[in-house]
Design a protein around this motif. Structure first.
Motif, PDB file in Angstrom:
ATOM      1  N   GLY A 139      67.250  19.558  64.933  1.00 18.17           N
ATOM      2  CA  GLY A 139      66.277  19.849  63.881  1.00 18.17           C
ATOM      3  C   GLY A 139      65.339  18.676  63.684  1.00 18.17           C
ATOM      4  O   GLY A 139      65.788  17.579  63.381  1.00 18.17           O
ATOM      5  N   ASP A 140      64.021  18.908  63.895  1.00 21.53           N
ATOM      6  CA  ASP A 140      63.048  17.835  63.668  1.00 21.53           C
ATOM      7  C   ASP A 140      61.876  18.366  62.857  1.00 21.53           C
ATOM      8  O   ASP A 140      61.137  19.242  63.282  1.00 21.53           O
ATOM      9  CB  ASP A 140      62.584  17.213  64.997  1.00 21.53           C
ATOM     10  N   GLY A 141      61.715  17.810  61.653  1.00 27.74           N
ATOM     11  CA  GLY A 141      60.605  18.175  60.771  1.00 27.74           C
ATOM     12  C   GLY A 141      60.427  19.673  60.648  1.00 27.74           C
ATOM     13  O   GLY A 141      61.397  20.405  60.443  1.00 27.74           O
ATOM     14  N   CYS A 142      59.175  20.112  60.786  1.00 23.56           N
ATOM     15  CA  CYS A 142      58.889  21.552  60.745  1.00 23.56           C
ATOM     16  C   CYS A 142      58.787  22.102  62.167  1.00 23.56           C
ATOM     17  O   CYS A 142      58.311  23.212  62.370  1.00 23.56           O
ATOM     18  CB  CYS A 142      57.561  21.812  60.032  1.00 23.56           C
ATOM     19  N   HIS A 143      59.202  21.310  63.152  1.00 27.62           N
ATOM     20  CA  HIS A 143      58.906  21.652  64.541  1.00 27.62           C
ATOM     21  C   HIS A 143      59.896  22.625  65.177  1.00 27.62           C
ATOM     22  O   HIS A 143      59.528  23.748  65.540  1.00 27.62           O
ATOM     23  CB  HIS A 143      58.827  20.348  65.359  1.00 27.62           C
ATOM     24  N   ALA A 144      61.162  22.226  65.310  1.00 24.69           N
ATOM     25  CA  ALA A 144      62.095  23.065  66.087  1.00 24.69           C
ATOM     26  C   ALA A 144      63.541  22.829  65.673  1.00 24.69           C
ATOM     27  O   ALA A 144      63.910  21.737  65.214  1.00 24.69           O
ATOM     28  CB  ALA A 144      61.936  22.770  67.576  1.00 24.69           C
ATOM     29  N   HIS A 145      64.335  23.856  65.848  1.00 20.93           N
ATOM     30  CA  HIS A 145      65.786  23.758  65.656  1.00 20.93           C
ATOM     31  C   HIS A 145      66.408  24.710  66.688  1.00 20.93           C
ATOM     32  O   HIS A 145      66.897  25.783  66.362  1.00 20.93           O
ATOM     33  CB  HIS A 145      66.140  24.160  64.220  1.00 20.93           C
ATOM     34  N   GLY A 172      60.686  34.820  54.342  1.00 24.37           N
ATOM     35  CA  GLY A 172      60.705  33.600  53.537  1.00 24.37           C
ATOM     36  C   GLY A 172      59.642  32.598  53.935  1.00 24.37           C
ATOM     37  O   GLY A 172      58.519  32.968  54.299  1.00 24.37           O
ATOM     38  N   ASP A 173      60.039  31.328  53.897  1.00 29.88           N
ATOM     39  CA  ASP A 173      59.103  30.234  54.113  1.00 29.88           C
ATOM     40  C   ASP A 173      58.940  29.952  55.602  1.00 29.88           C
ATOM     41  O   ASP A 173      59.543  29.040  56.160  1.00 29.88           O
ATOM     42  CB  ASP A 173      59.647  28.988  53.382  1.00 29.88           C
ATOM     43  N   ILE A 174      58.110  30.748  56.244  1.00 30.87           N
ATOM     44  CA  ILE A 174      57.892  30.609  57.683  1.00 30.87           C
ATOM     45  C   ILE A 174      57.121  29.315  57.960  1.00 30.87           C
ATOM     46  O   ILE A 174      57.362  28.635  58.951  1.00 30.87           O
ATOM     47  CB  ILE A 174      57.079  31.811  58.241  1.00 30.87           C
ATOM     48  N   LEU A 175      56.211  28.983  57.046  1.00 31.98           N
ATOM     49  CA  LEU A 175      55.297  27.857  57.254  1.00 31.98           C
ATOM     50  C   LEU A 175      56.046  26.539  57.484  1.00 31.98           C
ATOM     51  O   LEU A 175      55.691  25.784  58.388  1.00 31.98           O
ATOM     52  CB  LEU A 175      54.371  27.718  56.031  1.00 31.98           C
ATOM     53  N   HIS A 176      57.072  26.288  56.685  1.00 34.86           N
ATOM     54  CA  HIS A 176      57.753  24.990  56.780  1.00 34.86           C
ATOM     55  C   HIS A 176      59.051  25.074  57.574  1.00 34.86           C
ATOM     56  O   HIS A 176      59.809  24.112  57.608  1.00 34.86           O
ATOM     57  CB  HIS A 176      58.070  24.461  55.374  1.00 34.86           C
ATOM     58  N   SER A 177      59.340  26.225  58.165  1.00 33.44           N
ATOM     59  CA  SER A 177      60.659  26.424  58.759  1.00 33.44           C
ATOM     60  C   SER A 177      60.686  26.168  60.260  1.00 33.44           C
ATOM     61  O   SER A 177      60.127  26.929  61.048  1.00 33.44           O
ATOM     62  CB  SER A 177      61.137  27.852  58.480  1.00 33.44           C
ATOM     63  N   ARG A 178      61.391  25.101  60.646  1.00 36.79           N
ATOM     64  CA  ARG A 178      61.603  24.847  62.081  1.00 36.79           C
ATOM     65  C   ARG A 178      62.510  25.923  62.673  1.00 36.79           C
ATOM     66  O   ARG A 178      62.409  26.270  63.842  1.00 36.79           O
ATOM     67  CB  ARG A 178      62.208  23.463  62.283  1.00 36.79           C
ATOM     68  N   VAL A 179      63.394  26.462  61.824  1.00 34.44           N
ATOM     69  CA  VAL A 179      64.301  27.524  62.290  1.00 34.44           C
ATOM     70  C   VAL A 179      63.483  28.752  62.678  1.00 34.44           C
ATOM     71  O   VAL A 179      63.641  29.314  63.768  1.00 34.44           O
ATOM     72  CB  VAL A 179      65.340  27.879  61.204  1.00 34.44           C
ATOM     73  N   ALA A 180      62.573  29.155  61.791  1.00 38.63           N
ATOM     74  CA  ALA A 180      61.760  30.355  62.054  1.00 38.63           C
ATOM     75  C   ALA A 180      60.927  30.181  63.315  1.00 38.63           C
ATOM     76  O   ALA A 180      60.837  31.086  64.148  1.00 38.63           O
ATOM     77  CB  ALA A 180      60.858  30.647  60.859  1.00 38.63           C
ATOM     78  N   ARG A 181      60.335  29.010  63.469  1.00 37.27           N
ATOM     79  CA  ARG A 181      59.500  28.744  64.645  1.00 37.27           C
ATOM     80  C   ARG A 181      60.319  28.926  65.932  1.00 37.27           C
ATOM     81  O   ARG A 181      59.899  29.579  66.871  1.00 37.27           O
ATOM     82  CB  ARG A 181      58.967  27.315  64.561  1.00 37.27           C
ATOM     83  N   SER A 182      61.511  28.340  65.939  1.00 36.77           N
ATOM     84  CA  SER A 182      62.358  28.454  67.137  1.00 36.77           C
ATOM     85  C   SER A 182      62.860  29.886  67.319  1.00 36.77           C
ATOM     86  O   SER A 182      62.974  30.374  68.443  1.00 36.77           O
ATOM     87  CB  SER A 182      63.546  27.485  67.037  1.00 36.77           C
ATOM     88  N   GLN A 183      63.167  30.547  66.206  1.00 34.02           N
ATOM     89  CA  GLN A 183      63.635  31.938  66.293  1.00 34.02           C
ATOM     90  C   GLN A 183      62.551  32.830  66.910  1.00 34.02           C
ATOM     91  O   GLN A 183      62.842  33.659  67.779  1.00 34.02           O
ATOM     92  CB  GLN A 183      63.977  32.475  64.898  1.00 34.02           C
ATOM     93  N   ILE A 184      61.325  32.656  66.430  1.00 34.48           N
ATOM     94  CA  ILE A 184      60.235  33.504  66.940  1.00 34.48           C
ATOM     95  C   ILE A 184      60.057  33.289  68.440  1.00 34.48           C
ATOM     96  O   ILE A 184      59.908  34.237  69.211  1.00 34.48           O
ATOM     97  CB  ILE A 184      58.915  33.222  66.159  1.00 34.48           C
TER      98      ILE A 184
END
Lengths: 324, 177
Positions: A139-145, A172-184
């Motif tokens: 997990g790094d910042g808003c980037h990736a998990h 939810g909070d897609i904008l700040h979520s590294r989890v969401a980014r990686s999930q997408i």
């Protein structure tokens, strides 16, 4: 374009982001995790795969659950694990990150598991480690998990069997979520039929559509006919930062209640990367209900992290046919 | 002896092995475990000869990939089928089956894995072929045939059209090794 996470033979060396990885590799991670998931049924819940390897958990940001599952995964692979406590570490005394890193490397470390509140930190470390050292991004910042995304994919595959015909909603909070980014990225790579993101305008990235997702601002219509609902944790500082009026307001509009869940398919599963805020993004009745797979996700996290660690440390030489 | 390569040769060896197992375990209700992949083929063939009732539970399968001593040197084959032991091994007599016994390293790995499931009363190693080249103080108890092959050659069991045959291959030279 060459992916710096991969060896020259296309095998995993670091695991920093899902971006740029191909479907067969993501499938291999899940297949490997499937093999490790049976380990819990044995008397000795351990394999000697990484015996003699040293793994350091380098957590610059707190996370009990992620750190514990990484630690347990490494121990189940028989590696020696050290948790590097950043609050008492040399970096807190003024030593530079790279000096700390090189000192830890001098202890014959084979892998760093890195969590940092700055986007790109894991990649920066990966660029500066010795050739035989692997780096896993926790997990790094808003980037990736990426391991969180993979354990989510693994959970979906276990329940739904495949990805092609699925409709998946991330709420939810897609904008700040590294989890969401990686999930997408993972869902798109695995060929999911439809990815939806649901949230208030203030918590969605401006370029959302370019990520290949369908955007909804209304929870009920966004959940219509979906197979998988992924809830994201709402961080309280978002309210202090005036991106949301109040927790109560958020729950009224985007909180997943049993009533709202009825818009999804009857066999839809509910996921959450944790820790959950009951009564903020999800109702207790749903979090503890029959469609919830939240605790399974935690269990799967160990198997996925075992898979990634063993793949990264097992790719240090060419694959050869073993002969007895 | 001449190399037993044809399906008829292999069937004769399987008969010999089945007789030895029947004689040794007739009153012990043993459990059968095959080592992936060739060992599982041999174990299935033995099961056919001895009958389902001879063993106390369905066939167990063992994949020793995670227990090899050369993981960091050779990595891991991406397609690894997990081990499956549908029984408790504690205090039981196990018949561990492999196709070719060579260095003894596979057996060592298999024993390590078996003991992570529990503590068997005994483990008997049954192999179709025992070849030269042992590297560890381990040797099989029940053997179909003992053969000598030239250095640089290896034996491979083939499963085609429901029959087993053996081929002798030159070991591939790995670049940079």
């Amino acid at each position: 374009m060459a992916n710096n996470q991969l060896t020259e033979h296309g095998r995993l060396r670091h695991f920093l982001t899902i971006e740029g990885l191909k479907r067969p590799l993501l499938t291999e991670i899940m297949d490997r995790a499937e093999q490790f998931s049976g380990l819990g049924n044995r008397q000795v819940k351990k394999v000697p795969l990484l015996r003699g390897k040293t793994i350091i958990n380098l957590f610059f940001e707190n996370s009990t659950r992620t750190r514990s599952t990484f630690e347990l995964a490494a121990k189940r692979l028989s590696a020696d694990v050290m948790n590097f406590n950043i609050s008492t570490s040399a970096t807190a005394k003024g030593e530079s990150l790279l000096d700390t890193l090189h000192n830890l490397e001098a202890m014959h470390t084979d892998m760093f598991v890195v969590r940092h509140n700055q986007s790109g930190a894991a990649e920066f470390i990966a660029q500066h480690v010795a050739p035989h050292v692997s780096v896993i991004n926790a997990g790094d910042g808003c980037h990736a998990h990426p391991t969180q995304a993979m354990l989510d994919m693994f959970t979906i595959r276990r329940h739904k069997g495949q990805f092609a015909d699925l409709r998946v909603a991330i709420v939810g909070d897609i904008l700040h979520s590294r989890v969401a980014r990686s999930q997408i990225q993972a869902l798109a790579t695995l060929g999911v039929g439809e990815i939806r993101v649901i949230g208030p305008q203030t918590l969605l990235p401006r370029d959302c559509q370019t990520m290949g997702v369908h955007v909804f601002h209304d929870l009920a219509s966004g959940l219509e006919g979906v197979d998988v609902v992924i809830m994201l944790r709402l961080q309280l500082e978002r309210m202090q930062g005036a991106l949301l009026p109040s927790a109560r307001e958020y729950y009224r509009c985007f909180g997943l209640t049993a009533e709202k869940l009825r818009h999804a398919k009857p066999d839809a599963i509910v996921m959450h990367p944790g820790p959950i805020n009951r009564g903020v993004e999800i109702a207790s009745a749903v979090a503890d209900g029959p469609q919830s797979v939240i605790l399974e996700q935690v269990t799967h996290g160990i198997a996925i992290r075992m898979a990634v660690m063993s793949m990264a440390l097992g790719s240090q030489s060419d694959l050869q046919e073993a002969q007895s | 002896m001449t190399m037993p390569t044809s399906p008829a040769d292999i069937n004769a060896l399987l008969d010999t092995m089945a007789n030895a197992i029947r004689e040794q375990f007739s009153d012990k209700r043993p459990l059968l475990v095959g080592i992936h992949t060739g060992g599982v083929w041999i174990a299935k063939a033995l099961l056919k000869r001895l009958g389902d009732d001879f063993f106390d539970a369905p066939l167990g399968t063992l994949n020793i990939a995670y227990y090899r001593d050369d993981f960091t040197r050779i990595g891991m084959h991406p397609q690894v089928s997990p081990s499956e032991l549908p029984f408790e091994v504690d205090n039981r007599h196990l018949v561990l089956v492999d196709d070719v016994f060579y260095s003894g390293r596979t057996t060592r790995a298999a024993l390590n894995e078996l003991f992570d499931y529990g503590r068997p009363a005994s483990v008997t190693l049954a192999v179709l072929i025992a070849r030269n080249g042992r590297e560890l103080p381990i040797h099989p108890d029940i053997v179909g045939a003992e053969v000598t092959v030239a250095k640089g050659q290896h034996l491979k069991l083939r499963h085609e059209n429901n029959s087993l045959s053996l081929i002798v291959r030159e070991t591939e030279v790995k670049h940079g090794k």
